[in-house]
Design a protein around this motif. Structure first.
Motif, PDB file in Angstrom:
ATOM      1  N   ARG A  84       0.859  -1.174   0.000  1.00 14.13           N
ATOM      2  CA  ARG A  84       0.000   0.000   0.000  1.00 14.13           C
ATOM      3  C   ARG A  84       0.897   1.226   0.000  1.00 14.13           C
ATOM      4  O   ARG A  84       1.702   1.399   0.919  1.00 14.13           O
ATOM      5  CB  ARG A  84      -0.890  -0.012   1.248  1.00 14.13           C
ATOM      6  N   GLY A  85       0.771   2.039  -1.025  1.00 16.46           N
ATOM      7  CA  GLY A  85       1.608   3.230  -1.092  1.00 16.46           C
ATOM      8  C   GLY A  85       1.961   3.569  -2.523  1.00 16.46           C
ATOM      9  O   GLY A  85       1.339   3.082  -3.458  1.00 16.46           O
ATOM     10  N   ASP A  86       2.954   4.403  -2.664  1.00 17.71           N
ATOM     11  CA  ASP A  86       3.362   4.858  -3.993  1.00 17.71           C
ATOM     12  C   ASP A  86       4.675   4.211  -4.417  1.00 17.71           C
ATOM     13  O   ASP A  86       5.583   4.055  -3.617  1.00 17.71           O
ATOM     14  CB  ASP A  86       3.537   6.377  -3.998  1.00 17.71           C
ATOM     15  N   VAL A  99      -1.324  -8.115  -3.678  1.00 21.78           N
ATOM     16  CA  VAL A  99      -2.267  -7.047  -3.346  1.00 21.78           C
ATOM     17  C   VAL A  99      -1.524  -5.727  -3.501  1.00 21.78           C
ATOM     18  O   VAL A  99      -0.458  -5.540  -2.929  1.00 21.78           O
ATOM     19  CB  VAL A  99      -2.785  -7.201  -1.896  1.00 21.78           C
ATOM     20  N   PHE A 100      -2.093  -4.820  -4.270  1.00 22.18           N
ATOM     21  CA  PHE A 100      -1.428  -3.549  -4.532  1.00 22.18           C
ATOM     22  C   PHE A 100      -2.446  -2.429  -4.459  1.00 22.18           C
ATOM     23  O   PHE A 100      -3.460  -2.455  -5.137  1.00 22.18           O
ATOM     24  CB  PHE A 100      -0.787  -3.588  -5.930  1.00 22.18           C
ATOM     25  N   ALA A 101      -2.208  -1.478  -3.586  1.00 22.47           N
ATOM     26  CA  ALA A 101      -3.075  -0.313  -3.505  1.00 22.47           C
ATOM     27  C   ALA A 101      -2.203   0.917  -3.501  1.00 22.47           C
ATOM     28  O   ALA A 101      -1.408   1.110  -2.586  1.00 22.47           O
ATOM     29  CB  ALA A 101      -3.923  -0.369  -2.238  1.00 22.47           C
ATOM     30  N   GLY A 102      -2.294   1.710  -4.520  1.00 20.41           N
ATOM     31  CA  GLY A 102      -1.481   2.925  -4.531  1.00 20.41           C
ATOM     32  C   GLY A 102      -1.164   3.391  -5.930  1.00 20.41           C
ATOM     33  O   GLY A 102      -1.739   2.945  -6.911  1.00 20.41           O
ATOM     34  N   ARG A 103      -0.239   4.300  -5.985  1.00 20.31           N
ATOM     35  CA  ARG A 103       0.108   4.947  -7.234  1.00 20.31           C
ATOM     36  C   ARG A 103       1.370   4.299  -7.812  1.00 20.31           C
ATOM     37  O   ARG A 103       2.266   3.892  -7.075  1.00 20.31           O
ATOM     38  CB  ARG A 103       0.384   6.426  -6.968  1.00 20.31           C
ATOM     39  N   LEU A 104       1.382   4.219  -9.116  1.00 22.25           N
ATOM     40  CA  LEU A 104       2.496   3.595  -9.792  1.00 22.25           C
ATOM     41  C   LEU A 104       3.099   4.599 -10.752  1.00 22.25           C
ATOM     42  O   LEU A 104       2.404   5.138 -11.606  1.00 22.25           O
ATOM     43  CB  LEU A 104       1.951   2.395 -10.568  1.00 22.25           C
ATOM     44  N   ASP A 105       4.370   4.853 -10.592  1.00 22.33           N
ATOM     45  CA  ASP A 105       5.030   5.825 -11.453  1.00 22.33           C
ATOM     46  C   ASP A 105       6.272   5.156 -12.036  1.00 22.33           C
ATOM     47  O   ASP A 105       7.324   5.124 -11.418  1.00 22.33           O
ATOM     48  CB  ASP A 105       5.392   7.057 -10.604  1.00 22.33           C
TER      49      ASP A 105
END
Lengths: 122, 104
Positions: A84-86, A99-105
């Motif tokens: 969880r995070g960026d 499980v992935f929650a967040g922003r992807l750059d």
């Protein structure tokens, strides 16, 4: 592992509250609360927990990570991983089951054919 | 081999707690608590109060050492701080400044 660099393993029962920095690969199997700045690869093993911002070369998350990742190289969230995070990285792989929650750059150049296609459309 | 190794290039600033053996080759600043054995290798730097089982020091420690078992200061060790343990050895070549409390 490159010659001259060292590997650090923090076992299952290890709990760290604080900052970790330095050179070499780091494997966390226990729990970690605090930021990591590493010239090397970071691995959060299955069953491990971290609340941290990780700055490293390659980052592998097989445990539970809450915070952020800034990687020079590749970020992998494995099937057992929860994140969880960026994320900011050159390459990111999220495996089936993760499980992935967040922003992807992810920083990459579009392949030539895609950029050409885009310019034709305009 | 111990399950936990803090490598030579690594610095930890904060609190480290573990139930297992620890080998330190890098730097720890803050607090270190291990239920089992602690080995501080030559080249390692500890600036922390340490509580552990058997403690073996060959590196540099600034802080108080408390062991439930014994403390061995090996050749090359440099310890500034108080040592509290039932048994202590200070090898030839070890540097030590502080008090020893053997709890007698």
């Amino acid at each position: 592992m490159a010659k001259g660099s060292s590997e650090t393993v923090l076992g299952k029962s290890v709990r760290i509250r604080g900052r970790i920095s330095g050179e070499g690969d780091l494997v966390v199997q226990g729990s970690l609360e605090g930021d990591v700045v590493l010239r090397g690869d970071f691995t959060l093993d299955e069953g491990a927990e971290a609340q941290s911002t990780i700055t490293a070369n390659d980052v592998t998350v097989a445990g539970t990570l809450e915070g952020g990742i800034q990687a020079e190289g590749e970020v992998t969230v494995t099937a057992s991983g929860k994140f969880r995070g960026d994320v900011r990285a050159a390459q990111v792989a999220i495996e089936d089951g993760a499980v992935f929650a967040g922003r992807l750059d992810a920083e990459f150049d579009l392949p030539a054919e895609l950029t050409e296609g885009a310019s034709k459309r305009r | 081999m111990a399950s936990t190794v803090i490598g030579a290039g690594i610095t930890i600033e904060g609190e480290v707690t573990t139930d297992d053996d620890v080998v330190v080759q890098g730097t720890i600043r803050g607090k270190l608590q291990a239920k089992e054995g602690l080995v501080v290798e030559s080249g390692a730097v500890i600036e922390a109060d340490v509580v552990a089982g058997p403690i073996r020091i060959a590196g540099q420690v600034t802080g108080n050492l408390t062991s439930s078992d014994r403390v061995d200061l090996a050749n090359g060790a440099r310890v500034i701080g108080n040592v509290k343990a039932a048994r202590i050895t200070i090898a030839d070549g070890a540097q030590f400044k502080g008090n020893v409390d053997m709890d007698v």
